[in-house]
Motif scaffolding. Structure first.
Motif, PDB file in Angstrom:
ATOM      1  N   VAL A 110      45.794  51.008 -25.617  1.00 30.31           N
ATOM      2  CA  VAL A 110      45.665  51.280 -27.041  1.00 30.31           C
ATOM      3  C   VAL A 110      44.865  52.559 -27.229  1.00 30.31           C
ATOM      4  N   GLN A 111      45.365  53.444 -28.106  1.00 28.80           N
ATOM      5  CA  GLN A 111      44.595  54.623 -28.495  1.00 28.80           C
ATOM      6  C   GLN A 111      43.762  54.273 -29.724  1.00 28.80           C
ATOM      7  N   VAL A 112      42.471  54.588 -29.682  1.00 26.55           N
ATOM      8  CA  VAL A 112      41.583  54.370 -30.820  1.00 26.55           C
ATOM      9  C   VAL A 112      40.918  55.697 -31.159  1.00 26.55           C
ATOM     10  N   GLY A 127      47.762  56.122 -33.284  1.00 24.71           N
ATOM     11  CA  GLY A 127      48.250  57.212 -34.109  1.00 24.71           C
ATOM     12  C   GLY A 127      48.309  56.952 -35.593  1.00 24.71           C
ATOM     13  N   SER A 128      48.030  55.718 -36.021  1.00 29.86           N
ATOM     14  CA  SER A 128      48.159  55.377 -37.439  1.00 29.86           C
ATOM     15  C   SER A 128      46.802  54.984 -38.026  1.00 29.86           C
ATOM     16  N   ASP A 193      46.911  65.424 -36.554  1.00 33.20           N
ATOM     17  CA  ASP A 193      46.267  65.672 -35.263  1.00 33.20           C
ATOM     18  C   ASP A 193      46.259  64.405 -34.415  1.00 33.20           C
ATOM     19  N   VAL A 194      45.861  63.305 -35.026  1.00 33.69           N
ATOM     20  CA  VAL A 194      45.751  62.043 -34.302  1.00 33.69           C
ATOM     21  C   VAL A 194      47.122  61.599 -33.800  1.00 33.69           C
ATOM     22  N   LEU A 195      48.119  61.682 -34.662  1.00 33.25           N
ATOM     23  CA  LEU A 195      49.463  61.275 -34.269  1.00 33.25           C
ATOM     24  C   LEU A 195      50.009  62.177 -33.169  1.00 33.25           C
ATOM     25  N   GLN A 196      49.739  63.465 -33.265  1.00 27.62           N
ATOM     26  CA  GLN A 196      50.187  64.397 -32.225  1.00 27.62           C
ATOM     27  C   GLN A 196      49.539  64.061 -30.881  1.00 27.62           C
ATOM     28  N   TYR A 198      48.469  61.146 -29.920  1.00 27.93           N
ATOM     29  CA  TYR A 198      49.064  59.891 -29.451  1.00 27.93           C
ATOM     30  C   TYR A 198      50.431  60.121 -28.825  1.00 27.93           C
ATOM     31  N   ASN A 199      51.277  60.843 -29.540  1.00 26.17           N
ATOM     32  CA  ASN A 199      52.636  61.093 -29.034  1.00 26.17           C
ATOM     33  C   ASN A 199      52.623  61.934 -27.757  1.00 26.17           C
ATOM     34  N   GLY A 200      51.604  62.782 -27.616  1.00 27.81           N
ATOM     35  CA  GLY A 200      51.547  63.673 -26.467  1.00 27.81           C
ATOM     36  C   GLY A 200      51.273  62.974 -25.157  1.00 27.81           C
TER      37      GLY A 200
END
Length: 207
Positions: A110-112, A127-128, A193-196, A198-200
């Motif tokens: 999980v990304q936080v 990312g959300s 920025d956060v979503l980028q 995460y996707n990266g």
């Protein structure tokens, strides 16, 4: 950074550190650059237990910063994240997030991300952005400040080391699971920025 009490590095998912939930921690020396009143922290976790200090910084119980994943036995609700900062013994702030699912112990990555712009802070999961609750007076595992403020962020780790996986007493609510990718930014990240971010890297973690 220095690993203590058996915290170990392993190479899966591009490399991460494993914590046994007993007294492991990683210590990063203090950095005078962390005196910003705004900024962002990003990290990836794969937890085995719901509770534990993810990050803890500061020189004493009266001046500290922490991110705690909580459960009912630690005084916080199940599947919750508490972000707390205090720059004196009487002034602090915290936010609280509960997602109501078992993601803290389902052993998935999980990304936080937590951001603060000097006025309010935001929490993101994968990312959300998610809804947080501000607690006044601020929640504190050590003691409760009498008033709250959002005029500081990482001040306390400019003079004291930052720990991953444990508090200054390592056996108190230690983290159990894997930890990867810690990033600290001087500025608050935007939603994009956060979503980028995460996707990266999500493919690295099988997402």
């Amino acid at each position: 950074a220095t690993l203590y009490n058996g915290a170990s590095f392993n190479s899966d998912a591009g490399g991460n550190i494993n914590f046994d939930g007993v007294n492991d921690y990683v210590e990063i020396p203090n950095n005078s650059g962390y005196t910003t009143t705004s900024g962002s922290i990003e990290y990836w976790v794969n937890a085995v237990d719901q509770r534990g200090f993810i990050l803890y910084g500061g020189t004493s119980i009266s001046q500290n910063f922490y991110i705690l994943h909580g459960n009912s036995t630690s005084g916080f609700a199940n599947e919750s994240i508490s972000v707390f900062a205090r720059n004196t013994s009487t002034v602090g702030y915290s936010s609280y997030y509960r997602n109501g699912e078992s993601w803290l112990i389902n052993q998935d990555w999980v990304q936080v991300v937590h951001t603060l712009d000097g006025i309010s802070n935001k929490t993101y999961i994968n990312g959300s952005p998610v809804t947080v609750t501000y607690v006044n007076p601020a929640i504190s595992y050590d003691s409760t400040p009498s008033s709250t403020s959002t005029g500081f962020w990482l001040d306390t780790i400019s003079t004291g080391a930052l720990r991953i996986g444990g508090r200054y007493t390592a056996s108190t609510l230690p983290y159990k699971g894997k930890f990867s990718i810690l990033k600290i930014y001087e500025d608050p990240l935007t939603d994009n920025d956060v979503l980028q971010n995460y996707n990266g890297v999500k493919s690295r973690f099988g997402l």
